[in-house]
Design a protein around this motif. Structure first.
Motif, PDB file in Angstrom:
ATOM      1  N   GLU A   1      28.857 -35.706   1.987  1.00  0.00           N
ATOM      2  CA  GLU A   1      29.258 -36.782   2.888  1.00  0.00           C
ATOM      3  C   GLU A   1      30.702 -37.197   2.621  1.00  0.00           C
ATOM      4  O   GLU A   1      31.188 -37.133   1.501  1.00  0.00           O
ATOM      5  CB  GLU A   1      28.343 -37.999   2.704  1.00  0.00           C
ATOM      6  CG  GLU A   1      26.882 -37.744   3.053  1.00  0.00           C
ATOM      7  CD  GLU A   1      26.649 -37.662   4.555  1.00  0.00           C
ATOM      8  OE1 GLU A   1      27.563 -38.055   5.318  1.00  0.00           O
ATOM      9  OE2 GLU A   1      25.570 -37.212   4.957  1.00  0.00           O
TER      10      GLU A   1
ATOM     11  N   TYR B   1      33.958 -34.178   5.859  1.00  0.00           N
ATOM     12  CA  TYR B   1      32.965 -33.807   4.865  1.00  0.00           C
ATOM     13  C   TYR B   1      33.663 -33.227   3.646  1.00  0.00           C
ATOM     14  O   TYR B   1      34.853 -32.890   3.696  1.00  0.00           O
ATOM     15  CB  TYR B   1      31.958 -32.794   5.423  1.00  0.00           C
ATOM     16  CG  TYR B   1      32.574 -31.508   5.943  1.00  0.00           C
ATOM     17  CD1 TYR B   1      32.692 -30.388   5.138  1.00  0.00           C
ATOM     18  CD2 TYR B   1      33.026 -31.414   7.259  1.00  0.00           C
ATOM     19  CE1 TYR B   1      33.252 -29.212   5.610  1.00  0.00           C
ATOM     20  CE2 TYR B   1      33.584 -30.250   7.753  1.00  0.00           C
ATOM     21  CZ  TYR B   1      33.695 -29.151   6.919  1.00  0.00           C
ATOM     22  OH  TYR B   1      34.256 -27.995   7.394  1.00  0.00           O
TER      23      TYR B   1
ATOM     24  N   GLN C   1      32.686 -43.137   5.725  1.00  0.00           N
ATOM     25  CA  GLN C   1      32.476 -43.407   7.143  1.00  0.00           C
ATOM     26  C   GLN C   1      33.609 -44.174   7.831  1.00  0.00           C
ATOM     27  O   GLN C   1      33.883 -43.908   9.014  1.00  0.00           O
ATOM     28  CB  GLN C   1      31.163 -44.187   7.312  1.00  0.00           C
ATOM     29  CG  GLN C   1      29.922 -43.346   7.078  1.00  0.00           C
ATOM     30  CD  GLN C   1      29.699 -42.328   8.184  1.00  0.00           C
ATOM     31  OE1 GLN C   1      29.603 -42.683   9.355  1.00  0.00           O
ATOM     32  NE2 GLN C   1      29.633 -41.062   7.834  1.00  0.00           N
TER      33      GLN C   1
ATOM     34  N   ARG D   1      29.233 -33.909  11.312  1.00  0.00           N
ATOM     35  CA  ARG D   1      29.603 -35.074  10.499  1.00  0.00           C
ATOM     36  C   ARG D   1      30.400 -36.088  11.316  1.00  0.00           C
ATOM     37  O   ARG D   1      30.224 -37.299  11.161  1.00  0.00           O
ATOM     38  CB  ARG D   1      30.399 -34.623   9.283  1.00  0.00           C
ATOM     39  CG  ARG D   1      29.649 -33.661   8.384  1.00  0.00           C
ATOM     40  CD  ARG D   1      28.499 -34.327   7.654  1.00  0.00           C
ATOM     41  NE  ARG D   1      27.695 -33.359   6.914  1.00  0.00           N
ATOM     42  CZ  ARG D   1      26.878 -33.668   5.930  1.00  0.00           C
ATOM     43  NH1 ARG D   1      26.718 -34.933   5.579  1.00  0.00           N
ATOM     44  NH2 ARG D   1      26.177 -32.739   5.308  1.00  0.00           N
TER      45      ARG D   1
END
Length: 265
Positions: free
Chosen positions: A39, A166, A42, A70
């Motif tokens: 991840e 990512y 965000q 993603r």
């Protein structure tokens, strides 16, 4: 002679998706991911979606299906892709992922279907004719990567920045993976490796026993650079194949033929 087993080395979830499709097409396929996808933070992804909604960016270049998945995972609810914003993809897999995510097909830039390869160079052949001077372009990718396409866009007058969607790294070793690699090394005629990333190939030696002999192993590689990476590891039998699923299936059937019909003594 057992059926030829296909080792799908793409990262997850693409590995399982390819295994399912290959099995449906009649192949004995198994996932052996050689690249781990992690991840990314965000907030930058959400900010990029705000730029799209405000028409503050003219085009986004997605380097892989993982970049697409993603990026779109951070899409605000109810947000649609504006038709005037280009979404560029270096190959059919990424282009299809964009359309599956809701990008209008008319807004997707991708190499011609009959391109000799699917990469930044073939994508630029489609992008070169468009006016980029003064335009803002964002490249959505993992950590690092090739800057060749970004350089061409900058030379054409575009303002280019990068967005990490990512992280990439070596897969965590586990017993099932080690056993599968050992079996492939011990019985190379029963396996064929499917490579789609030079970086992933580079992680293979660390996952194998020390001094592993790859000279009897066979592989299909979706780009000449990836094929060379496999030869650098020690693979002596490496064939190039377009990344499109049908082309891979055709190449696998060709690879199986000598096993199914051995020459008469």
């Amino acid at each position: 002679m057992p059926a030829l087993r296909v080792l799908v080395t793409r990262p997850q979830p693409q590995a399982d998706e390819w295994v399912a499709r290959l099995r449906a097409a009649g192949f004995d396929a198994v996932a052996l991911p050689l690249l781990h996808i992690a991840e990314a933070p965000q907030p930058p992804l959400r900010a990029a979606w705000a730029d799209i909604a405000a028409a503050a960016v003219h085009a986004l270049v997605f380097v892989s299906p993982n970049a697409v998945s993603r990026f779109f995972a951070a899409r605000p609810p109810g947000t649609h892709w504006p038709a005037q914003v280009w979404a560029a993809a270096p190959g059919p897999g990424t282009a299809q992922a964009l359309m599956d995510a809701g990008v209008p097909a008319a807004s997707v830039l991708q190499p011609a279907a009959d391109s000799q390869s699917f990469d930044s160079e073939s994508l630029w052949q489609r992008m070169d004719a468009l006016p980029w001077n003064g335009r803002r372009v964002r490249v959505v990718r993992g950590e690092g990567g090739r800057d060749w396409l970004a350089q061409r866009l900058q030379e054409a007058g575009a303002q280019v920045d990068f967005l990490q969607a990512y992280g990439r790294g070596a897969p965590a070793p586990h017993a099932a993976q080690a056993a599968l690699i050992a079996d492939a090394l011990a019985h190379p005629d029963n396996f064929i490796w499917l490579f789609s990333s030079s970086e992933a190939v580079g992680y293979l030696p660390a996952l194998a026993p020390a001094g592993a002999d790859w000279s009897g192993a066979r592989a299909l590689a979706s780009h000449p650079r990836i094929a060379q990476a496999a030869r650098d590891v020690g693979f002596a039998q490496v064939a190039g194949v377009p990344p499109a699923f049908d082309a891979v299936c055709a190449a696998l059937r060709d690879a199986e033929r000598p096993l199914q019909h051995p020459p008469r003594p």
